[in-house]
Each structure stands twice: as structure tokens, then as C-alpha cells.
Design an enzyme around this catalytic site. Structure first.
Site, PDB file in Angstrom:
ATOM      1  N   GLU A  78       9.924 -12.101   1.486  1.00  0.00           N
ATOM      2  CA  GLU A  78      11.374 -12.241   1.331  1.00  0.00           C
ATOM      3  C   GLU A  78      11.683 -13.723   1.281  1.00  0.00           C
ATOM      4  OE1 GLU A  78      13.447  -9.943   4.312  1.00  0.00           O
ATOM      5  OE2 GLU A  78      12.885  -8.058   3.379  1.00  0.00           O
ATOM      6  N   ARG A 136      19.223 -18.122   9.309  1.00  0.00           N
ATOM      7  CA  ARG A 136      18.195 -17.188   9.779  1.00  0.00           C
ATOM      8  C   ARG A 136      17.202 -16.851   8.672  1.00  0.00           C
ATOM      9  NH1 ARG A 136      17.814 -11.163   9.995  1.00  0.00           N
ATOM     10  NH2 ARG A 136      19.506 -11.192   8.485  1.00  0.00           N
ATOM     11  N   HIS A 183      25.038 -12.431   3.365  1.00  0.00           N
ATOM     12  CA  HIS A 183      23.925 -11.873   2.589  1.00  0.00           C
ATOM     13  C   HIS A 183      24.291 -11.910   1.116  1.00  0.00           C
ATOM     14  CE1 HIS A 183      20.732  -9.326   1.153  1.00  0.00           C
ATOM     15  NE2 HIS A 183      20.182  -9.373   2.348  1.00  0.00           N
ATOM     16  N   HIS A 209      27.065 -11.017   7.072  1.00  0.00           N
ATOM     17  CA  HIS A 209      25.894 -10.195   7.411  1.00  0.00           C
ATOM     18  C   HIS A 209      25.403 -10.384   8.843  1.00  0.00           C
ATOM     19  CE1 HIS A 209      22.339  -7.878   6.610  1.00  0.00           C
ATOM     20  NE2 HIS A 209      21.519  -8.886   6.835  1.00  0.00           N
ATOM     21  N   THR A 266      21.004  -2.255  13.799  1.00  0.00           N
ATOM     22  CA  THR A 266      19.566  -1.979  13.734  1.00  0.00           C
ATOM     23  C   THR A 266      19.277  -0.753  12.878  1.00  0.00           C
ATOM     24  OG1 THR A 266      19.321  -2.903  15.947  1.00  0.00           O
ATOM     25  CG2 THR A 266      17.497  -1.562  15.125  1.00  0.00           C
ATOM     26  N   ARG A 310      18.888 -17.720   1.986  1.00  0.00           N
ATOM     27  CA  ARG A 310      20.085 -16.919   1.708  1.00  0.00           C
ATOM     28  C   ARG A 310      21.342 -17.741   1.473  1.00  0.00           C
ATOM     29  NH1 ARG A 310      19.302 -11.804   5.844  1.00  0.00           N
ATOM     30  NH2 ARG A 310      17.617 -10.916   4.628  1.00  0.00           N
TER      31      ARG A 310
HETATM   32  C1  LIG Z   1      22.756  -3.470   6.703  1.00  0.00           C
HETATM   33  C2  LIG Z   1      21.874  -4.374   7.509  1.00  0.00           C
HETATM   34  C3  LIG Z   1      20.550  -4.563   7.153  1.00  0.00           C
HETATM   35  C4  LIG Z   1      19.717  -5.405   7.901  1.00  0.00           C
HETATM   36  N1  LIG Z   1      18.400  -5.533   7.562  1.00  0.00           N
HETATM   37  C5  LIG Z   1      17.578  -6.254   8.356  1.00  0.00           C
HETATM   38  C6  LIG Z   1      16.182  -6.289   8.134  1.00  0.00           C
HETATM   39  O1  LIG Z   1      15.660  -5.657   7.220  1.00  0.00           O
HETATM   40  N2  LIG Z   1      15.415  -7.046   8.976  1.00  0.00           N
HETATM   41  C7  LIG Z   1      15.938  -7.764  10.010  1.00  0.00           C
HETATM   42  O2  LIG Z   1      15.200  -8.423  10.741  1.00  0.00           O
HETATM   43  N3  LIG Z   1      17.279  -7.723  10.248  1.00  0.00           N
HETATM   44  C8  LIG Z   1      18.100  -6.981   9.466  1.00  0.00           C
HETATM   45  N4  LIG Z   1      19.436  -6.938   9.739  1.00  0.00           N
HETATM   46  C9  LIG Z   1      19.936  -7.613  10.932  1.00  0.00           C
HETATM   47  C10 LIG Z   1      19.520  -6.806  12.151  1.00  0.00           C
HETATM   48  O3  LIG Z   1      19.573  -5.442  11.841  1.00  0.00           O
HETATM   49  C11 LIG Z   1      20.412  -7.091  13.348  1.00  0.00           C
HETATM   50  O4  LIG Z   1      20.587  -8.451  13.533  1.00  0.00           O
HETATM   51  C12 LIG Z   1      19.783  -6.501  14.606  1.00  0.00           C
HETATM   52  O5  LIG Z   1      19.483  -5.147  14.383  1.00  0.00           O
HETATM   53  C13 LIG Z   1      20.715  -6.672  15.784  1.00  0.00           C
HETATM   54  O6  LIG Z   1      20.195  -5.923  16.853  1.00  0.00           O
HETATM   55  P1  LIG Z   1      20.983  -5.882  18.228  1.00  0.00           P
HETATM   56  O7  LIG Z   1      20.244  -4.959  19.096  1.00  0.00           O
HETATM   57  O8  LIG Z   1      21.222  -7.255  18.695  1.00  0.00           O
HETATM   58  O9  LIG Z   1      22.434  -5.303  17.828  1.00  0.00           O
HETATM   59  P2  LIG Z   1      22.838  -3.912  17.171  1.00  0.00           P
HETATM   60  O10 LIG Z   1      21.714  -3.269  16.495  1.00  0.00           O
HETATM   61  O11 LIG Z   1      24.064  -4.153  16.376  1.00  0.00           O
HETATM   62  O12 LIG Z   1      23.229  -3.045  18.432  1.00  0.00           O
HETATM   63  C14 LIG Z   1      24.361  -3.354  19.212  1.00  0.00           C
HETATM   64  C15 LIG Z   1      24.686  -2.176  20.086  1.00  0.00           C
HETATM   65  O13 LIG Z   1      25.690  -2.520  21.031  1.00  0.00           O
HETATM   66  C16 LIG Z   1      26.663  -1.496  21.083  1.00  0.00           C
HETATM   67  N5  LIG Z   1      27.920  -2.086  21.539  1.00  0.00           N
HETATM   68  C17 LIG Z   1      28.637  -3.068  20.943  1.00  0.00           C
HETATM   69  N6  LIG Z   1      29.736  -3.345  21.673  1.00  0.00           N
HETATM   70  C18 LIG Z   1      29.719  -2.517  22.741  1.00  0.00           C
HETATM   71  C19 LIG Z   1      30.600  -2.313  23.829  1.00  0.00           C
HETATM   72  N7  LIG Z   1      31.761  -2.978  23.967  1.00  0.00           N
HETATM   73  N8  LIG Z   1      30.272  -1.375  24.756  1.00  0.00           N
HETATM   74  C20 LIG Z   1      29.118  -0.644  24.631  1.00  0.00           C
HETATM   75  N9  LIG Z   1      28.263  -0.800  23.600  1.00  0.00           N
HETATM   76  C21 LIG Z   1      28.564  -1.722  22.669  1.00  0.00           C
HETATM   77  C22 LIG Z   1      26.694  -0.972  19.673  1.00  0.00           C
HETATM   78  O14 LIG Z   1      27.290   0.312  19.608  1.00  0.00           O
HETATM   79  C23 LIG Z   1      25.210  -0.976  19.332  1.00  0.00           C
HETATM   80  O15 LIG Z   1      24.581   0.165  19.870  1.00  0.00           O
HETATM   81  C24 LIG Z   1      20.272  -6.097   9.001  1.00  0.00           C
HETATM   82  C25 LIG Z   1      21.599  -5.913   9.359  1.00  0.00           C
HETATM   83  C26 LIG Z   1      22.408  -5.051   8.633  1.00  0.00           C
HETATM   84  C27 LIG Z   1      23.838  -4.864   9.047  1.00  0.00           C
END
Ligand SMILES: Cc1cc2nc3c(=O)[nH]c(=O)nc-3n(C[C@H](O)[C@H](O)[C@H](O)COP(=O)(O)OP(=O)(O)OC[C@H]3O[C@@H](n4cnc5c(N)ncnc54)[C@H](O)[C@@H]3O)c2cc1C
Length: 563
Positions: free
Chosen positions: A139, A397, A255, A362, A69, A301
Site C-alpha cells: 500500500e 499515518r 482517505h 478517515h 475496526t 495519502r
Molecule cells: C472504512 C475503514 C477502513 C479502514 N481500513 C483499515 C485498514 O485496512 N487497515 C488499518 O490498519 N486501518 C484501517 N482503518 C482504520 C482502523 O480501522 C481504525 O483506526 C481502528 O480500527 C481503530 O480501532 P479502535 O479500537 O481504536 O476504534 P474503533 O474500532 O472505532 O472502536 C471504538 C469503539 O468504541 C466504542 N465507543 C465509542 N464511544 C463510546 C462511548 N461513549 N461509550 C461506549 N463505547 C464507545 C465504539 O462503539 C467502538 O466499539 C479503516 C477505517 C475505516 C473507517
């Protein structure tokens, strides 16, 4: 839920229930109503919501701001502008999803999106404006400008700052950083919390009435990825060990445009750069996307990634290029300050130079199967964000839908888990649970070497283009490694992460083998070009039952095809 049609011979990742030894009589305890695992958009949003109902504990394996995120650049897709509507967003998402989306999940996202954005603004998030209005970008796959952004290309950072601020000021919400969840704890087929390892306090058991898994994706399984070091797929692997149902693990989105500088870490160049008008060209300056798809650079994509791969092969080159040299003076730098700075750190000036790019892993589309309440098939366990498979993304996606997914389904998971945690009669209290693992005298391991070998293997064989024989070989190689990685009992995070990566790599290769035709992001080069996918959309599915891996298929609503 039973999918179950076929069991596959077990290996150590199937027989091992927990990665660590523990005895609840000798381990520290924490008691909470709701446990949230992960501090990305999904986990933070879920925790804020759940804390309206009771005590919430949020764990994250590093610091609060280390997640995919935080790195998000492009923005959040939501119905906002004049001329847009939930129906349009719905149709765009379905079209990109290549027939595999679950319509109810998409409907929920597009209908609730604007309210979730309003809420962020109320909590202090400042989106970029053009005059009085929030600025919207187009996009790939979006039929209208729909992507809200902040700080130019640092939307993720602004989002995490907003949600962290809100979470830290929320009563009832306790945040544990550097607290790695090793495994979900189950008693009589119900999730009752997790076994964790804290950097300062060692092993602890967190007992919870309800648990929300929001640990994000698994891009680090691939040599080339945009994902941060935290994305090792722990959530998916621990859910598998605990017996939850997982689906569509072959669906990994690549990506198209990651900065390619040999030897440097891969860093994303946001899709919004193409959205604002940059071209994709080869080394001779030829704009190849114009002949690949009617939407050229803004095609979905998967199509852009495959066209780039093809062009790289045809021109025997390691990359293609983004060309933004025609942008009006000052526009690139103003709109993309972070990307400008990144490029300049490699002596690339986007106003004068071409930006070398190539596709990388990605986003994990598949994950833990969830229903419309974000509940999984395991009692007491919810899942949201990238770790979940709600059916929202289908087989591909739509750009910028995942931050919105974290907000919408995070809020749902928090609300439902919060309500159940305080209503359910059977509140969970510590009971005696122990797990022992027979000791092994086998050789020491070089964990980094195994992790790097796995990443190379996954990139070569489970990357953008796949073949059945290579997928079989991938499984065989991983199962060989598993013999000596899974007879060890590790006491540090690196070891558990590698075990999780091996677990998931094997499941992904198996799922990719099972889907023998191309669909969305899953591209099988060995499928005949003219082969149509089956008329009825189906999801691949897998779960661990009685110490073996069981594979099968689910229908479009993620319900079992056969029972
Ligand atoms: C570079 C990049 C750019 C992106 N740009 C966009 C964008 O512009 N718009 C969009 O919609 N999406 C974008 N995405 C995709 C999007 O960011 C992610 O899919 C989304 O943020 C995922 O959110 P989440 O809360 O599910 O996981 P994450 O944000 O990955 O959070 C997961 C959390 O779980 C924690 N965790 C993992 N395993 C454990 C464990 N065993 N014990 C304790 N904690 C753990 C991690 O430390 C982290 O804090 C992008 C992704 C990337 C990598």
C-alpha cells in the site's frame, strides 16, 4: 504534565465538567478492577490482556461488532515477508510521518507486530494465502509488500470475529453492550471510573481501579467520511473534560478514494485496490498522479488526497476515477469481493466501468497523549487505538498501521493497567460524588440539524485545505452554537454525542489555527508555498484546566517544551 503557555477565553465546553447530572448515592454501581471503554481492536485486545490480572468490564455504546475496526478492508501491516525487516517498517513509518513521529513508539510497533499477528493466528484468524504463504499486498508508503488481509477485503470483520470470540471465552471479562460512557469520573484528579447510560438500566457508575479509553476516532464530525456512526469523538471530548492532555488534533487523515455516488453514504474503496495496480484518472482518462509524485498512485495519502482535490478543481468535477479495467480476468472480484458487491449495487462493474471516487475524512492521528505504557497524563487513565496520540503516526499515518497499533498498544495498555489495578494499595470504592447542572428554559433544539450543520462547517473549513480566517470563523460559529447546546441536560445518546462533537470541533479548529504552516496531513493554503516547517518537530497540545482551554506545544517525545 504542564504544557501550558496560553489560555483562551472559556466557553461552555470548558466550564462544563460533566454532561449529565448524577448523584452516586442514588445511582446503580458496578465495581471492577479495569474498565475498558470501546470494542474495536484496541479495546478488545486491551480487555483480553487485562483479564490476566483481574476483573475486567468492557463497555461499548452499540453492539460488539460496530466500530471502525469492523469496516477495515485493506489489512494489517506487519513485518512478515522475505526481504522485509523491522528497520524497513520503521523507516517507512518515519518517512510517512513527515518528521513528527515519536521513534520509540514506532520501534515498539514494528518490533512487536509479528508476535501480535502470530497470536491472532493462534486464536483462529485466517489470513488470505497464496499457495503456502500468507499473501502480502503493498500500500502507499510501504517499500515492500507488507499488508496481511483476510476474506479479500474484509480484514476488519475477520479481526473483530477473532477478538470477540476470544473475549467472550475469557474468564474475568464482562461485556456490556448498549452501554454509553457519558463521562470519565474523577475524584481528586484521579480517574476512578465512568458515568454511563445503559439502554435498559439507565444511568450507572462503573468504579474501576484503572480505566482504558479505546473509543476510537471522530470522522463523523465531517460531512464526508468513511467512519461508522459510532465515531463521534466521545473519548477525546470526555478526556478533555476530565483534564487529560490532548495533542495534534489538527492532524486528520483524509482517505483519497471513497466511492462517490451523489446522495449515497460514502464507502471506502481500499488503498489495496491501488496497491494491486489500479490507476487514478480524471474524467478525460488522464493519469494525473504520474506527474504529481514519483510513486504515482502509491504516494502517501495526504499527497494523493490533495492531488485529487486539485484535479477536481481544475476539471470542475465532483470526483475522479479508479481504473481497474486492465486487471486480468476474475482478479478484481476474487481479491475484492466486498468492493465488487458494493460497486455492483450502484450498477458499476469494476471490470468494465471506472469507479467514481473522492477523498473523505478517515482517521484521527491526534488524540489523548500517551507514554510508552499507554498511560495518559491523568492518573488511573490509559488510552489506546485511534483515540490515543502516542506519536506513532507523526503527521501522517502509514496505511494499515492502525489495526496493528490497536493490537500492540491495546496489549500494552491491558497489561500495564491490569498490573497496576491489582498492585495499587488504593483500590477504588464508591464515594459520594454528585453533579448538578442549573436548569435552562431556553428553546428546544433540533439536534440533527445542529449535527449536520457542524459536519458541513467542518468539511468546508477544517477539511483537506485550511485557512486561518476560516478556522477563526469556525470557532466563532461553534461557540455560538455551544451557548444553547450546552445549557441543556440531555437524557439520550444523540444529545451527548452532539455535545462531544461540538467540543472536539472547536478544539480541532483551534489546533489547526495554531499550526500556521503545512505539515503532513495538515494543509494550510494561506501558508507561503516556500515556507519550511520549524526545524524541530513539535506537537500542538491542549487541555482543560480550571474551566478554561489551555493551548501550547510539546516536543517530539510529547514532553512539554516549557513548564
Ligand atoms: C472504512 C475503514 C477502513 C479502514 N481500513 C483499515 C485498514 O485496512 N487497515 C488499518 O490498519 N486501518 C484501517 N482503518 C482504520 C482502523 O480501522 C481504525 O483506526 C481502528 O480500527 C481503530 O480501532 P479502535 O479500537 O481504536 O476504534 P474503533 O474500532 O472505532 O472502536 C471504538 C469503539 O468504541 C466504542 N465507543 C465509542 N464511544 C463510546 C462511548 N461513549 N461509550 C461506549 N463505547 C464507545 C465504539 O462503539 C467502538 O466499539 C479503516 C477505517 C475505516 C473507517
Amino acid at each position: 504534565m504542564g504544557i501550558v503557555e496560553r489560555s483562551v477565553m472559556a466557553d461552555q465546553t470548558d466550564t462544563r465538567r460533566y454532561l449529565t447530572e448524577f448523584d452516586s448515592a442514588r445511582t446503580g454501581h458496578i465495581l471492577t478492577d479495569v474498565l475498558v471503554i470501546g470494542s474495536g481492536v484496541a479495546g478488545l485486545r486491551a480487555a483480553i490482556e487485562a483479564s490476566r490480572f483481574g476483573r475486567v468490564t468492557l463497555t461499548t455504546k452499540r453492539t460488539l461488532d460496530e466500530s471502525s475496526t469492523s469496516l477495515a478492508q485493506g489489512g494489517i501491516a506487519a513485518v512478515w515477508g522475505v526481504g522485509d525487516s523491522p528497520d524497513r517498517h520503521f523507516q517507512d513509518t518515519l518517512r510517512t510521518g513527515a518528521g513528527l513521529c515519536k521513534p520509540e513508539a514506532v520501534r515498539k510497533l514494528v518490533d512487536q507486530g509479528p508476535a501480535r499477528v502470530d497470536e491472532l493466528i493462534a486464536w483462529g484468524m485466517e489470513f488470505d494465502h497464496q499457495g503456502e504463504s500468507i499473501q502480502l499486498t503493498t500500500e502507499g508508503g510501504h517499500s515492500v509488500p507488507r499488508v496481511l488481509h483476510a476474506g479479500g477485503d474484509s480484514t476488519g470483520r475477520a479481526l473483530i470475529n477473532t477478538l470477540s470470540r476470544k473475549a467472550r471465552s475469557t474468564a474475568n471479562l464482562r461485556i456490556l453492550e448498549s452501554c454509553f460512557v457519558i463521562d470519565l469520573l474523577t475524584v481528586e484528579d484521579r480517574c476512578v471510573g465512568a458515568v454511563t447510560h445503559h439502554a435498559n438500566y439507565g444511568h450507572q457508575i462503573i468504579w474501576s481501579n484503572q480505566t482504558i479509553l479505546a473509543g476510537g476516532g471522530c470522522g463523523r464530525l465531517f460531512r464526508e467520511t468513511t467512519n461508522p456512526p459510532t465515531a463521534t469523538g466521545d473519548s477525546l471530548a470526555m478526556a478533555y473534560r476530565a483534564g487529560a492532555l490532548l495533542a495534534d488534533l489538527e492532524m486528520v487523515q483524509f482517505h483519497p478514494t471513497t466511492l462517490y455516488v451523489a446522495g449515497a453514504a460514502r464507502t471506502l474503496i481500499s488503498e489495496a485496490v491501488r496497491g494491486e495496480g489500479a490507476y487514478l484518472v480524471d474524467g478525460d482518462g488522464f493519469r494525473f498522479m504520474q506527474e504529481a509524485h514519483p510513486d504515482a498512485e502509491l504516494a502517501p495519502r495526504d499527497i494523493v488526497s490533495r492531488a485529487i482535490r486539485r484535479r477536481m478543481t481544475e476539471t470542475k468535477s465532483n470526483c475522479v476515477y479508479l481504473d481497474a479495467r486492465h486487471f486480468p480476468s476474475g482478479q478484481f472480484e476474487a481479491r475484492f469481493p466486498g468492493i465488487t458487491e458494493l460497486c455492483r449495487s450502484f450498477q458499476i462493474d469494476p471490470t468494465r466501468d471506472l469507479i467514481p471516487v473522492r477523498p473523505t475524512a478517515h482517521y484521527m492521528i491526534g488524540g489523548v497523549v500517551t507514554d510508552s505504557d499507554a498511560a495518559t497524563t491523568l492518573k488511573g487513565l490509559f488510552c489506546c487505538g485511534e483515540a490515543a496520540c502516542s506519536g506513532l503516526h507523526g503527521a501522517n499515518r502509514l496505511a494499515s498501521n492502525s489495526l496493528l497499533e490497536g493490537l500492540v498498544f491495546g496489549a500494552t495498555a491491558g497489561e500495564t493497567a491490569g498490573q497496576r489495578a491489582t498492585q495499587e494499595d488504593a483500590t477504588v470504592g464508591p464515594t459520594r460524588v454528585r453533579h448538578e447542572i442549573p436548569s435552562s428554559t431556553r428553546t428546544e433544539l433540533d439536534l440533527l440539524d445542529i449535527a449536520n450543520s457542524l459536519r458541513s462547517l467542518m468539511w468546508r473549513n477544517v477539511g483537506i485545505a485550511r485557512r486561518g480566517d476560516r478556522l477563526d470563523e469556525t470557532r466563532e460559529i461553534i461557540e455560538f452554537w455551544n451557548h444553547y447546546v450546552f445549557d441543556k441536560v440531555f437524557s439520550e445518546v444523540d444529545g451527548w454525542e452532539v455535545q462531544n462533537m461540538l467540543t472536539l470541533g472547536r478544539l480541532m479548529a483551534a489546533a489547526a489555527r495554531e499550526r500556521s504552516f503545512s505539515l503532513g496531513v495538515h494543509y494550510r493554503v494561506d501558508a507561503p508555498e516556500d515556507q519550511d516547517p520549524p526545524p524541530t518537530p513539535e506537537h500542538t497540545a491542549v487541555r482543560r484546566a480550571d474551566g478554561v482551554m489551555v493551548q501550547g506545544w510539546l516536543d517530539q517525545s510529547l514532553a512539554p517544551l516549557r513548564d
